[in-house]
Design a protein around this motif. Structure first.
Motif, PDB file in Angstrom:
ATOM      1  N   ALA A   7     -69.141  72.618 -20.610  1.00  0.00           N
ATOM      2  CA  ALA A   7     -69.790  72.457 -21.914  1.00  0.00           C
ATOM      3  C   ALA A   7     -68.884  71.717 -22.892  1.00  0.00           C
ATOM      4  CB  ALA A   7     -70.176  73.815 -22.480  1.00  0.00           C
ATOM      5  N   GLN A   8     -67.598  72.001 -22.858  1.00  0.00           N
ATOM      6  CA  GLN A   8     -66.671  71.330 -23.764  1.00  0.00           C
ATOM      7  C   GLN A   8     -66.515  69.856 -23.409  1.00  0.00           C
ATOM      8  OE1 GLN A   8     -63.485  74.018 -23.008  1.00  0.00           O
ATOM      9  NE2 GLN A   8     -63.958  75.322 -24.769  1.00  0.00           N
ATOM     10  N   VAL A   9     -66.498  69.534 -22.108  1.00  0.00           N
ATOM     11  CA  VAL A   9     -66.425  68.132 -21.683  1.00  0.00           C
ATOM     12  C   VAL A   9     -67.701  67.401 -22.086  1.00  0.00           C
ATOM     13  CG1 VAL A   9     -66.349  66.609 -19.675  1.00  0.00           C
ATOM     14  CG2 VAL A   9     -64.798  68.552 -19.815  1.00  0.00           C
ATOM     15  N   CYS A  10     -68.850  68.042 -21.917  1.00  0.00           N
ATOM     16  CA  CYS A  10     -70.119  67.426 -22.317  1.00  0.00           C
ATOM     17  C   CYS A  10     -70.160  67.192 -23.831  1.00  0.00           C
ATOM     18  CB  CYS A  10     -71.295  68.287 -21.884  1.00  0.00           C
ATOM     19  SG  CYS A  10     -71.560  68.274 -20.107  1.00  0.00           S
ATOM     20  N   LEU A  11     -69.656  68.132 -24.602  1.00  0.00           N
ATOM     21  CA  LEU A  11     -69.612  67.971 -26.055  1.00  0.00           C
ATOM     22  C   LEU A  11     -68.736  66.781 -26.450  1.00  0.00           C
ATOM     23  CD1 LEU A  11     -70.335  69.065 -28.872  1.00  0.00           C
ATOM     24  CD2 LEU A  11     -68.294  70.498 -28.715  1.00  0.00           C
ATOM     25  N   GLY A  12     -67.573  66.667 -25.834  1.00  0.00           N
ATOM     26  CA  GLY A  12     -66.689  65.543 -26.115  1.00  0.00           C
ATOM     27  C   GLY A  12     -67.310  64.218 -25.689  1.00  0.00           C
ATOM     28  N   SER A  13     -67.960  64.192 -24.519  1.00  0.00           N
ATOM     29  CA  SER A  13     -68.600  62.956 -24.037  1.00  0.00           C
ATOM     30  C   SER A  13     -69.745  62.543 -24.946  1.00  0.00           C
ATOM     31  CB  SER A  13     -69.111  63.152 -22.613  1.00  0.00           C
ATOM     32  OG  SER A  13     -68.050  63.444 -21.747  1.00  0.00           O
ATOM     33  N   PHE A  14     -70.544  63.508 -25.371  1.00  0.00           N
ATOM     34  CA  PHE A  14     -71.640  63.207 -26.287  1.00  0.00           C
ATOM     35  C   PHE A  14     -71.105  62.660 -27.601  1.00  0.00           C
ATOM     36  CE2 PHE A  14     -74.363  64.472 -29.835  1.00  0.00           C
ATOM     37  CZ  PHE A  14     -75.507  63.759 -29.510  1.00  0.00           C
ATOM     38  N   THR A  15     -69.996  63.224 -28.071  1.00  0.00           N
ATOM     39  CA  THR A  15     -69.389  62.746 -29.311  1.00  0.00           C
ATOM     40  C   THR A  15     -68.948  61.295 -29.169  1.00  0.00           C
ATOM     41  OG1 THR A  15     -68.643  64.980 -29.832  1.00  0.00           O
ATOM     42  CG2 THR A  15     -67.555  63.179 -30.992  1.00  0.00           C
ATOM     43  N   VAL A  16     -68.339  60.961 -28.021  1.00  0.00           N
ATOM     44  CA  VAL A  16     -67.885  59.585 -27.794  1.00  0.00           C
ATOM     45  C   VAL A  16     -69.067  58.625 -27.792  1.00  0.00           C
ATOM     46  CG1 VAL A  16     -66.841  58.034 -26.100  1.00  0.00           C
ATOM     47  CG2 VAL A  16     -65.782  60.239 -26.565  1.00  0.00           C
TER      48      VAL A  16
END
Length: 100
Positions: A7-16
């Protein structure tokens, strides 16, 4: 250092991705250097979001662990009984006072 969750990786990827799209749309950059700078900024922002979400999750886990230790101490009778958690009222419609 702990690894980020999915979930944290997905949040960071979505932010990028979201930041890149918004910055490119707002700035109207067309040169390779300008686009590279905007994408780099978005990548840094996504990394910061992931690291902050990891530190928030670590803080929540530490607080939950401290509460568990405190509750175990209260059950052993080693802590102040006035700070002991009170049982929740029954969900039968009316909350009746408990007498000790």
């Amino acid at each position: 250092m702990p690894r980020p969750s999915v979930a944290q990786v997905c949040l960071g990827s979505f932010t990028v991705v979201a930041t890149t799209v918004v910055l490119l749309a707002v700035s109207g950059a067309s040169g390779v250097l300008a686009v590279a700078v905007l994408v780099g900024f978005a990548l840094v922002l996504g990394t910061v979001v992931t690291v902050l979400s990891m530190s928030a999750a670590t803080a929540r886990a530490a607080a939950a662990g401290a509460a568990t230790v405190e509750a175990a101490t209260v059950e052993d009778g080693a802590a102040d009984p006035a700070r002991a958690p009170r049982p929740a009222a029954a969900a039968t419609g009316h909350a009746y006072a408990r007498q000790r």
